[in-house]
Write a protein that holds these residues in place. Structure first.
Motif, PDB file in Angstrom:
ATOM      1  N   GLU A 157      -3.099 -10.137 -13.142  1.00 29.39           N
ATOM      2  CA  GLU A 157      -2.023 -10.554 -12.223  1.00 29.39           C
ATOM      3  C   GLU A 157      -2.138  -9.396 -11.367  1.00 29.39           C
ATOM      4  O   GLU A 157      -1.639 -10.270 -10.059  1.00 29.39           O
ATOM      5  CB  GLU A 157      -1.060 -11.145 -13.002  1.00 29.39           C
ATOM      6  N   GLU A 200      -4.766  -8.697  -9.104  1.00 30.05           N
ATOM      7  CA  GLU A 200      -4.076  -9.809  -7.492  1.00 30.05           C
ATOM      8  C   GLU A 200      -3.139  -9.339  -7.316  1.00 30.05           C
ATOM      9  O   GLU A 200      -2.790  -9.350  -5.439  1.00 30.05           O
ATOM     10  CB  GLU A 200      -4.089 -10.998  -7.784  1.00 30.05           C
ATOM     11  N   GLU A 201      -1.804  -9.326  -7.707  1.00 27.17           N
ATOM     12  CA  GLU A 201      -0.566  -8.821  -6.924  1.00 27.17           C
ATOM     13  C   GLU A 201      -0.797  -7.445  -5.758  1.00 27.17           C
ATOM     14  O   GLU A 201       0.005  -7.713  -4.662  1.00 27.17           O
ATOM     15  CB  GLU A 201       0.594  -8.993  -7.567  1.00 27.17           C
ATOM     16  N   LYS A 204      -2.429  -8.282  -3.043  1.00 30.45           N
ATOM     17  CA  LYS A 204      -1.429  -8.729  -1.897  1.00 30.45           C
ATOM     18  C   LYS A 204      -1.133  -8.181  -1.195  1.00 30.45           C
ATOM     19  O   LYS A 204      -0.468  -8.074   0.318  1.00 30.45           O
ATOM     20  CB  LYS A 204      -1.216 -10.138  -2.136  1.00 30.45           C
ATOM     21  N   ILE A 205      -0.103  -7.195  -1.944  1.00 27.09           N
ATOM     22  CA  ILE A 205       0.810  -5.793  -1.083  1.00 27.09           C
ATOM     23  C   ILE A 205       0.446  -5.373   0.052  1.00 27.09           C
ATOM     24  O   ILE A 205       0.702  -5.026   1.078  1.00 27.09           O
ATOM     25  CB  ILE A 205       1.173  -5.011  -2.657  1.00 27.09           C
ATOM     26  N   LYS A 213      -2.536  -5.853   1.220  1.00 26.44           N
ATOM     27  CA  LYS A 213      -3.094  -6.373   2.509  1.00 26.44           C
ATOM     28  C   LYS A 213      -2.220  -7.098   2.688  1.00 26.44           C
ATOM     29  O   LYS A 213      -1.868  -6.801   4.754  1.00 26.44           O
ATOM     30  CB  LYS A 213      -3.530  -8.126   2.379  1.00 26.44           C
ATOM     31  N   TYR A 214      -0.397  -7.666   2.956  1.00 22.64           N
ATOM     32  CA  TYR A 214       0.299  -7.582   3.655  1.00 22.64           C
ATOM     33  C   TYR A 214       1.332  -6.096   4.697  1.00 22.64           C
ATOM     34  O   TYR A 214       1.060  -5.992   5.181  1.00 22.64           O
ATOM     35  CB  TYR A 214       1.443  -7.645   2.636  1.00 22.64           C
ATOM     36  N   GLU A 217      -0.575  -5.474   7.442  1.00 26.94           N
ATOM     37  CA  GLU A 217      -0.793  -6.394   8.408  1.00 26.94           C
ATOM     38  C   GLU A 217       0.264  -5.964   9.205  1.00 26.94           C
ATOM     39  O   GLU A 217       1.170  -6.083  10.359  1.00 26.94           O
ATOM     40  CB  GLU A 217      -0.562  -8.079   7.832  1.00 26.94           C
TER      41      GLU A 217
END
Length: 612
Positions: A573, A576-577, A580-581, A583-584, A587
């Protein structure tokens, strides 16, 4: 002349073919590439995006780093593919400054080989008009396939090539003059791109030797090895009889930064009588540049090395190798390492939950002590090369265990290419599989076994543990993650692929494993699998990295030794988090760039309106 023009807008008519008879001869260097270049149905041969060499980024004038980009050929969207066979050219790619180096992703598929490699550029001499010349014996022909507009190298009888380089404006031209009298011209847009290729043409001190063809000299060496150019094959045969298992010194690494090299071999057979071999002395001294000294790193303690003399082995006497200084480092081997692994696994499976008992068992295993000794020796080799400006010869007894640990880790420290996924795969192939590490013997039964195998030892696992220690200290400098190392550990001991079967290249050839089994790399390098092993925080680092080897800096590799004794849910977990961070964050960075561009356009429009 066969002319190939690079660039997005290269015209179709640039593919003209003619032949010239008056090809000048230029003294230089010859190498050999040979192999089958058939394509397996249903597979795609790999393409390049101008990857770095195995031994660091080629430098362009001014010291800048090589720019990453793609080479195009003939039409828009088509890429140029430099191919080489798996065996010989992979060895040759060790030489610094190889123009390209590609992943070993399709080594052993059912049916014919799929080559996975590069075009090797080797040095020569200078000739007038600013041209830089070199011989290139490749046994390849160049074919232009109209369907894909791709340049392919196929085996034919091109015995030698002369390469010339010059510039007209911003257009760089490389001319390859072949011994079969044809001339091939490569037009590369941009001086920078052409200099990137030309910067690799620097040394003519080494050559490829096919002395071990059909494994006739040394069964644990590949068919083609890199040796000093001034050493003949006949001299190599004499040196082989002077080294344990006929493992004579060969080139392992070339440090492009200062031209220093690292060689590896087995122990010399000096015996109690102090036997000498003039050819061996000549070979080792030939690897040194004028006025330079070298270090012989013996991975055995002095006491062990002296005991080996009674059995016919020994070490280099400094009186016969006056330009070399010998250093002894005590790296354990065989049953001591296996006992250490068994004790460590037993400690990790202890369910008593007693802190004193756990720490006592962990210390008694001595596993981290072995990790420390290996890392310390690798750092010593890297320091001699990079900071001392000295060449290095590494050997133990056989030269197939601790020697390979040291040479591999030293390259990871020195060479950023080895910290990428494809570069690390190539390192494992070059320094472990082709260098003759006996995987079949060392990785027979792991820690759980009722009987003790004489040759069982977790040598490769210790190497991977050391890599993990460096990865943990430099988490952004490696393209691969911990799962990649764990995957290699698992397949070294038990695998449905044929990559780690057998003890050396000779055995794998006799068993016809390339034809009968699949390659591990062909599975790992598939896009859907590769993403599992990529490090989300990776940032290319071209610098040498120096890991801390103090006891406080080393940790137990919980990902291997404790993964079945702890829940992995929270770790997954967290991973994965983190992804995500990251990737964000990317962006948001892209949005910032767009907004800054819009702001600049608005300001420019306001200034233009004000001027009116």
């Amino acid at each position: 002349m066969t002319q190939v023009q690079f660039g997005r807008d290269a015209p179709e008519e640039s593919r003209s073919i003619s032949f010239m008879r008056d090809t000048p001869r230029v003294k230089g260097i010859e190498i050999l590439l040979c192999g089958r270049l058939q394509q397996v149905p249903g597979t795609r041969l790999p393409s390049h995006r101008n990857p770095p060499s195995y031994l660091g980024q080629p430098r362009r004038p001014g010291g800048g780093q090589r720019r990453q980009g793609s080479s195009r050929v003939c039409q828009k969207g088509s890429q140029m593919e430099f191919l080489r066979p798996w065996g010989a050219a992979l060895v040759s790619a060790v030489l610094a400054g190889t123009g390209c180096a590609q992943e070993p992703d399709l080594e052993n598929r059912n049916g014919p080989h799929v080559p996975t490699g590069a075009w090797i550029w080797l040095p020569g001499a200078f000739e007038g008009d600013g041209k830089r010349m070199a011989w290139f014996a490749c046994h390849h022909d160049i074919k232009l396939l109209p369907a894909s507009n791709t340049v392919w190298f196929y085996p034919k009888c091109l015995l030698g090539v002369v390469l010339g380089l010059w510039f007209v404006g911003s257009l760089g031209t490389i001319v390859i003059k072949c011994k079969d009298l044809r001339i091939i011209q490569l037009d590369i847009p941009g001086m920078e791109e052409c200099l990137n290729i030309a910067s690799s043409i620097e040394t003519d001190e080494w050559r490829l030797s096919c002395i071990n063809k059909e494994f006739s000299v040394c069964p644990s060496y590949p068919p083609v090895v890199i040796v000093p150019k001034c050493i003949t094959d006949e001299e190599l045969r004499k040196v082989a009889t002077f080294r344990h298992g006929n493992r004579f010194p060969v080139l392992s690494y070339y440090h492009k930064k200062n031209g220093m090299i690292m060689m590896r071999s087995s122990q010399p057979l000096t015996g109690t009588n102090g036997r000498r071999c003039k050819e061996d002395e000549k070979l080792i001294n030939a690897s040194l540049r004028p006025g330079k000294r070298g270090y012989i790193i013996d991975t055995r303690s002095l006491n062990v090395a002296q005991q080996a003399r009674a059995k016919g082995g020994g070490f280099e006497q400094e009186v016969h190798y006056p330009q070399w200084r010998r250093i002894h480092k005590g790296i354990e081997r065989f049953n001591i390492l296996q006992e250490s692994l068994i004790k460590l696994v037993e400690a990790c499976n202890d369910q008593s939950h007693n802190m004193d008992r756990w720490l006592s068992k962990l210390e008694a295993s001595n596993w981290l002590t072995h990790v420390k000794e290996i890392l310390t020796t690798a750092c010593l080799a890297a320091q001699c090369i990079d900071r001392e400006g000295a060449s290095v010869l590494v050997h133990g007894t056989e030269g197939t265990d601790s020697t390979l640990q040291v040479t591999s880790l030293a390259q990871i420290i020195l060479d950023p290419r080895c910290r990428t996924i494809r570069g690390f795969e190539s390192l494992v192939v070059r320094e472990w599989l082709q260098a003759g590490h006996p995987f079949q013997q060392r990785c027979a039964q792991s820690a759980y076994s009722n009987s003790k195998q004489k040759w069982e030892a977790p040598v490769f696992l210790l190497f991977l543990d050391c890599v993990w220690q460096i990865l943990r200290q430099f988490p952004c400098s490696f393209e691969f993650n911990e799962q990649f190392l764990i995957m290699l550990f698992e397949h070294a001991y038990a695998s449905q692929f044929g990559t780690f079967l057998g003890n050396n290249e000779s055995e794998r050839a006799k068993l016809k494993l390339p034809q009968k089994t699949m390659s591990l790399w062909s599975w790992v390098n598939r896009k859907e699998e590769l993403t599992k092993f990529q490090n989300p925080i990776y940032e290319a680092n071209s610098l040498v990295i120096w890991p801390a080897v103090a006891p406080q800096s080393l940790q137990l590799w919980a990902g291997v030794f404790l993964r079945w004794n702890r829940p992995s849910q929270y770790l997954e977990e967290a991973q994965e988090e983190m992804i995500k961070i990251i990737k964000y964050n990317k962006e948001l960075q892209d949005k910032v760039k767009v907004l800054r561009r819009h702001l600049a356009e608005i300001e420019a429009a306001e200034r233009a309106q004000g001027n009116l």
